[in-house]
Scaffold this active site. Structure first.
Site, PDB file in Angstrom:
ATOM      1  N   ASP A  64       0.786  -1.124  -0.087  1.00 22.77           N
ATOM      2  CA  ASP A  64       0.015  -0.028   0.207  1.00 22.77           C
ATOM      3  C   ASP A  64       0.978   1.265   0.035  1.00 22.77           C
ATOM      4  O   ASP A  64       0.652   2.391   0.625  1.00 22.77           O
ATOM      5  CB  ASP A  64      -0.830  -0.075   1.321  1.00 22.77           C
ATOM      6  CG  ASP A  64      -1.910  -1.150   1.241  1.00 22.77           C
ATOM      7  OD1 ASP A  64      -2.323  -1.676   0.240  1.00 22.77           O
ATOM      8  OD2 ASP A  64      -1.916  -1.813   2.420  1.00 22.77           O
ATOM      9  N   GLU A  65       2.086   1.099  -0.654  1.00 18.88           N
ATOM     10  CA  GLU A  65       3.050   2.407  -0.486  1.00 18.88           C
ATOM     11  C   GLU A  65       2.646   3.463  -1.711  1.00 18.88           C
ATOM     12  O   GLU A  65       2.939   4.521  -1.712  1.00 18.88           O
ATOM     13  CB  GLU A  65       4.448   1.956  -0.888  1.00 18.88           C
ATOM     14  CG  GLU A  65       4.976   1.076   0.185  1.00 18.88           C
ATOM     15  CD  GLU A  65       4.800  -0.507  -0.059  1.00 18.88           C
ATOM     16  OE1 GLU A  65       5.525  -1.207   0.719  1.00 18.88           O
ATOM     17  OE2 GLU A  65       4.116  -0.817  -1.094  1.00 18.88           O
TER      18      GLU A  65
ATOM     19  N   HIS B 220      -3.662  -2.280  -6.889  1.00 16.50           N
ATOM     20  CA  HIS B 220      -2.996  -1.032  -6.969  1.00 16.50           C
ATOM     21  C   HIS B 220      -4.167  -0.060  -7.336  1.00 16.50           C
ATOM     22  O   HIS B 220      -5.020  -0.331  -8.392  1.00 16.50           O
ATOM     23  CB  HIS B 220      -2.133  -1.112  -7.963  1.00 16.50           C
ATOM     24  CG  HIS B 220      -0.809  -2.036  -7.730  1.00 16.50           C
ATOM     25  ND1 HIS B 220       0.253  -2.480  -8.551  1.00 16.50           N
ATOM     26  CD2 HIS B 220      -0.324  -2.500  -6.391  1.00 16.50           C
ATOM     27  CE1 HIS B 220       1.119  -3.140  -7.960  1.00 16.50           C
ATOM     28  NE2 HIS B 220       0.678  -3.199  -6.657  1.00 16.50           N
ATOM     29  N   THR B 221      -3.900   1.082  -6.809  1.00 21.99           N
ATOM     30  CA  THR B 221      -5.089   2.199  -6.870  1.00 21.99           C
ATOM     31  C   THR B 221      -4.332   3.495  -7.891  1.00 21.99           C
ATOM     32  O   THR B 221      -3.539   3.836  -7.387  1.00 21.99           O
ATOM     33  CB  THR B 221      -5.562   2.731  -5.558  1.00 21.99           C
ATOM     34  OG1 THR B 221      -6.179   1.561  -4.933  1.00 21.99           O
ATOM     35  CG2 THR B 221      -6.539   3.611  -5.739  1.00 21.99           C
TER      36      THR B 221
ATOM     37  N   ARG C  31       3.308 -29.424  -7.686  1.00 24.42           N
ATOM     38  CA  ARG C  31       3.200 -29.639  -9.101  1.00 24.42           C
ATOM     39  C   ARG C  31       2.095 -30.352  -9.435  1.00 24.42           C
ATOM     40  O   ARG C  31       1.974 -31.322 -10.296  1.00 24.42           O
ATOM     41  CB  ARG C  31       4.568 -30.627  -9.566  1.00 24.42           C
ATOM     42  CG  ARG C  31       5.819 -29.926  -9.713  1.00 24.42           C
ATOM     43  CD  ARG C  31       6.631 -29.726  -8.369  1.00 24.42           C
ATOM     44  NE  ARG C  31       7.321 -30.850  -8.198  1.00 24.42           N
ATOM     45  CZ  ARG C  31       7.896 -31.020  -6.899  1.00 24.42           C
ATOM     46  NH1 ARG C  31       7.802 -30.617  -5.850  1.00 24.42           N
ATOM     47  NH2 ARG C  31       8.535 -32.312  -6.856  1.00 24.42           N
TER      48      ARG C  31
ATOM     49  N   GLN D 264       2.598  -6.157  -3.565  1.00 23.05           N
ATOM     50  CA  GLN D 264       2.841  -6.282  -1.905  1.00 23.05           C
ATOM     51  C   GLN D 264       3.870  -5.167  -1.591  1.00 23.05           C
ATOM     52  O   GLN D 264       4.174  -4.293  -2.184  1.00 23.05           O
ATOM     53  CB  GLN D 264       3.062  -7.554  -1.588  1.00 23.05           C
ATOM     54  CG  GLN D 264       1.756  -8.605  -1.541  1.00 23.05           C
ATOM     55  CD  GLN D 264       1.387  -9.292  -2.777  1.00 23.05           C
ATOM     56  OE1 GLN D 264       2.026  -9.340  -3.814  1.00 23.05           O
ATOM     57  NE2 GLN D 264      -0.025  -9.618  -2.888  1.00 23.05           N
TER      58      GLN D 264
ATOM     59  N   SER E 188       5.666  12.061  -4.346  1.00 20.44           N
ATOM     60  CA  SER E 188       4.349  12.110  -4.634  1.00 20.44           C
ATOM     61  C   SER E 188       3.837  13.344  -3.474  1.00 20.44           C
ATOM     62  O   SER E 188       4.028  12.914  -2.315  1.00 20.44           O
ATOM     63  CB  SER E 188       3.474  10.945  -4.462  1.00 20.44           C
ATOM     64  OG  SER E 188       2.332  10.874  -4.466  1.00 20.44           O
TER      65      SER E 188
END
Length: 336
Positions: A13-14, A43-44, A138, A176, A321
């Site tokens: 969530d970075e 991902h937003t 497998r 993640q 950001s």
């Protein structure tokens, strides 16, 4: 043109989605390839009041000239994949490696019913753990075994290496965060595989000598969804007092909020082989820089925080950001 890996430095969530979308457009990527676990990560991306949450398609889909690929190390849920193709209208440029593992309905059911995964670990219930277990044993199906995926099957590794050989710009998108890596995170409160930059390169079939840059994304205030240690965690009231409240993109669970963790950031930068840091959420350090897109307009308080990040990690901050929208960003990589 460089090949770049983008990964999360804390617990997820970075804001990696925004950073991927920005670099894709800025560097004119020809291919954006997704590594990572699977649809348990959301991902937003916010663009002019439009909000997109993607779980399978690479976050760089906003850049229309890039091909979008899902590497062989990623688990694919055909239902989620089909839904995102429909919503994003990007079927014509999206491919899946035929060697991707498949998440079946039974994997999702097992994930949700297992008390250790659902309660102790805090799994998202997306079926990734059980699907990865079948892959290791497998006995799981691969993408090449699923008829409805046939139009999208390709050899992602071959495509990427051919593009790199031609000098094209390619992005490898991680999911993640470092803090929930199966190998380096707070075991057992982790995801079902490694999440470091090395794993992302392996997930898409690119060797380490073909990687030019590793961008590690840190949030100014780390957050965590689910259980597990969180050394700098604030109380719920403390985070609300700072005006910070967030919810997971996939689970919609309220995120736990913390303060900057320089020790973890340094270790994360080391293991990931960081070359450049992207910092998100700096407007929560100083709200007066909200929406700023010019480095010269950053305040002394914001600049002091950037200096602290660089001192803690030993790595340069190249992307900053300053708010949620795609336009709220400062890119000084060319000046480093």
């Amino acid at each position: 043109m460089p090949s770049t890996i983008i990964v999360g430095g804390f617990f997820g969530d970075e804001g990696k989605g925004k950073i991927v979308a920005h670099i894709a457009q800025k560097d004119k990527a020809t291919i954006i390839a997704r590594g990572g676990v699977g649809p348990n990560a959301g991902h937003t991306i916010n663009v002019q009041n439009e909000k997109y949450v993607v779980r399978m398609i690479p976050s760089g889909f906003l850049y229309p000239k890039a091909e979008l690929m899902i590497g062989s190390g990623v688990l694919v849920d055909p239902r989620v994949f089909a839904h995102e193709l429909d919503i994003l209208k990007c079927a014509g440029r999206t491919k899946i490696d035929g060697r991707c593992g498949i998440i079946e309905e039974e994997h999702i059911s097992l994930d949700k019913k297992d008390p250790h995964l659902s309660k102790t670990v805090g799994s998202t219930g997306s079926g990734c753990g059980p699907a990865n277990a079948d892959r290791v044993m497998r006995k799981g199906r691969l993408a090449r075994d699923v008829p409805e995926l046939a139009p999208y099957i390709t050899d992602v590794a071959q495509n990427l290496n051919d593009a790199i050989e031609q000098g094209d710009s390619v992005l490898i998108e991680g999911t993640q965060g470092f803090g929930i890596s199966l190998y380096y995170g707070n075991y057992p409160f982790v995801t079902s595989k490694d999440t470091s930059a090395s794993q992302m390169a392996a997930d898409v079939g690119v060797g380490p000598t073909n990687i030019d840059d590793v961008v590690v994304v840190f949030k100014a205030f780390p957050t965590r969804v689910g259980e597990g240690p969180f050394p700098t965690e604030l109380t719920h009231d403390q985070s609300l007092a700072l005006g910070i409240q967030e919810f997971g993109a996939v689970t919609h669970r309220e995120r736990r909020i913390g303060t900057w963790d320089g020790k973890m950031a340094r270790y994360s930068a080391m293991i990931n082989g960081c070359t450049t840091i992207a910092i998100t959420g700096i407007d929560h350090i100083d709200e007066s820089v909200y929406g700023v897109s010019d480095y010269a307009k950053l305040t002394p308080k914001a600049l002091a925080f950037i200096d602290q990040i660089e001192a803690d990690t030993g790595k340069p901050v190249g992307i900053i950001s300053t708010g949620p929208d795609q336009s709220h960003i400062i890119d000084i990589r060319s000046e480093l």
